[in-house]
Scaffold this motif. Structure first.
Motif, mmCIF file in Angstrom:
data_model
loop_
_atom_site.group_PDB
_atom_site.id
_atom_site.type_symbol
_atom_site.label_atom_id
_atom_site.label_comp_id
_atom_site.label_asym_id
_atom_site.label_seq_id
_atom_site.Cartn_x
_atom_site.Cartn_y
_atom_site.Cartn_z
ATOM 1 N N UNK A 227 42.278 53.070 55.184
ATOM 2 C CA UNK A 227 43.385 52.122 55.512
ATOM 3 C C UNK A 227 42.858 50.603 55.710
ATOM 4 N N UNK A 228 41.778 50.652 56.340
ATOM 5 C CA UNK A 228 41.222 49.359 56.388
ATOM 6 C C UNK A 228 40.789 48.817 55.191
ATOM 7 N N UNK A 229 40.172 49.623 54.405
ATOM 8 C CA UNK A 229 39.333 49.334 53.208
ATOM 9 C C UNK A 229 40.611 48.668 52.056
ATOM 10 N N UNK A 230 41.777 49.271 52.005
ATOM 11 C CA UNK A 230 42.659 48.951 51.177
ATOM 12 C C UNK A 230 43.250 47.516 51.392
ATOM 13 N N UNK A 231 43.314 47.197 52.747
ATOM 14 C CA UNK A 231 43.845 45.859 53.309
ATOM 15 C C UNK A 231 42.821 44.736 52.964
ATOM 16 N N UNK A 232 41.538 45.313 53.318
ATOM 17 C CA UNK A 232 40.633 44.194 53.128
ATOM 18 C C UNK A 232 40.399 43.824 51.789
ATOM 19 N N UNK A 233 40.547 44.870 50.726
ATOM 20 C CA UNK A 233 40.266 44.836 49.541
ATOM 21 C C UNK A 233 41.477 44.030 48.958
ATOM 22 N N UNK B 296 43.935 43.543 29.790
ATOM 23 C CA UNK B 296 43.139 44.675 30.069
ATOM 24 C C UNK B 296 43.764 45.434 31.378
ATOM 25 N N UNK B 297 44.101 44.622 32.305
ATOM 26 C CA UNK B 297 44.887 45.353 33.567
ATOM 27 C C UNK B 297 46.049 45.723 33.229
ATOM 28 N N UNK C 117 47.814 44.311 41.943
ATOM 29 C CA UNK C 117 47.160 44.074 42.896
ATOM 30 C C UNK C 117 46.899 45.584 43.755
ATOM 31 N N UNK C 118 48.014 46.469 44.038
ATOM 32 C CA UNK C 118 47.727 47.791 44.727
ATOM 33 C C UNK C 118 46.847 48.713 43.738
ATOM 34 N N UNK C 119 47.022 48.742 42.446
ATOM 35 C CA UNK C 119 46.291 49.297 41.503
ATOM 36 C C UNK C 119 44.867 49.244 41.713
ATOM 37 N N UNK C 120 44.416 47.702 41.889
ATOM 38 C CA UNK C 120 43.012 47.481 42.060
ATOM 39 C C UNK C 120 42.447 48.032 43.457
ATOM 40 N N UNK C 121 43.361 47.721 44.319
ATOM 41 C CA UNK C 121 42.856 48.321 45.872
ATOM 42 C C UNK C 121 42.970 49.762 45.916
ATOM 43 N N UNK D 172 38.514 52.668 37.244
ATOM 44 C CA UNK D 172 37.262 52.436 37.763
ATOM 45 C C UNK D 172 36.514 51.483 37.066
ATOM 46 N N UNK D 173 36.564 51.475 35.594
ATOM 47 C CA UNK D 173 35.672 50.748 34.707
ATOM 48 C C UNK D 173 36.011 49.027 34.769
ATOM 49 N N UNK D 174 37.219 48.867 35.071
ATOM 50 C CA UNK D 174 37.791 47.467 35.211
ATOM 51 C C UNK D 174 37.276 47.145 36.542
#
Length: 287
Positions: A173-179, A204-205, A240-244, A270-272
């Motif tokens: 939960x912390x990681x997604x917000x920091x990301x 690409x995204x 944004x949420x896709x990357x996070x 994961x590649x991107x």
């Protein structure tokens, strides 16, 4: 006797010349070092740095400690006490995987980072009563375990232990917000994982989103974080949420299983992230 005296006098003069030569050489070296130090200090100050020479840390353990300590200084525990626990969460993100480590390495040197924590609640409602998501939808804070507020650039975390929640769940939960915070600060493009005007990366995204969404329509199964990203209303929020979702999955399931899940469900994602986001974060991290 006279010959011996002449020889001794000549040797003494030669010895004095050598000593004087070494002294002169030492003085030149000293002046050169002092001049170089002054030049470097001037450059450092001109770039906005402190007025001293900063030496890069080569000891991995020391670098890890300095990074975690820096994140702790950016963190305010609003309710309850949990300094040791919070310290452990940052250590976990640093150690878990290269993907989560690069987020911490980037954020620890950024003065705009703010993290607010409630150790007496599982949600952020007491710290932030209402939240507005990136797609414009509005929620009560009590519905969110963690949240990144794009307007104030603040991360909120409800960190109270609750039945069934292991430490890696809270870390995720912390990681997604920091990301999300790192994406906004590093790319300066409203949270998108690519820079303004980078048409190639935008394509690409978008292509990755469409590919994963197509698989979902055909019955493909995905982690919650990917489903959540695909369900958002605007393109900027979705990407944004896709990357996070990448650091969320890796932290929640561990590096090995998390990467395996991503390779199975969304290898293109994961590649991107690995090829584009990680490199940008590390290149912009302040040493």
């Amino acid at each position: 006797m006279k010959s011996l005296v002449r020889q001794l006098s000549s040797s003494l003069k030669e010895l004095k010349d050598q000593v004087c030569g070494r002294d002169a050489l030492l003085r030149c070296l000293e002046e050169s070092v002092t001049s170089t130090a002054e030049d470097l200090t001037a450059v450092n100050v001109g770039l906005g740095g402190a007025a001293f020479l900063s030496q890069p840390t080569t000891d991995p353990a020391r670098a890890r400690q300095e990074c975690v300590d820096a994140m702790m200084r950016k963190t305010r525990i609003v309710y309850g006490s949990g300094v040791d626990y919070m310290h452990r969460l940052y250590e976990r993100l640093y150690d878990e995987d290269e993907i989560t480590a690069c987020i911490i390495k980037y954020l620890c040197g950024n003065d705009r980072v703010k993290v607010m924590v409630d150790f007496e609640s599982q949600n952020i409602g007491r710290m932030k009563e209402k939240v507005v998501c990136l797609d414009g939808t509005q929620w009560t804070g009590s519905r969110w375990y963690s949240f990144f507020d794009f307007e104030s650039e603040t991360v909120y975390l409800g960190a109270k232990d609750c039945p069934g929640d292991s430490e890696n769940v809270v870390s995720a939960r912390l990681a997604v917000a920091l990301s999300q915070l790192s994406l906004k600060l590093a790319f300066d493009n409203e949270g998108r994982p690519y820079s303004r005007g980078d048409v190639e990366q935008e394509r690409e995204w978008v292509r990755a989103l469409e590919e994963v969404e197509g698989r979902r329509k055909r019955g493909g199964e995905f982690r919650w974080s990917i489903h959540h990203a695909l369900d958002l209303r605007t393109q900027s929020a979705r990407v944004n949420y896709f990357a996070a979702a990448v650091p969320w999955i890796i932290t929640n399931h561990g590096s090995t299983d998390g990467r395996a899940n991503l390779l199975q469900e969304a290898s293109i994602l994961l590649h991107l992230y690995s090829n584009n986001v990680m490199g940008t974060l590390l290149s912009k991290a302040k040493r």
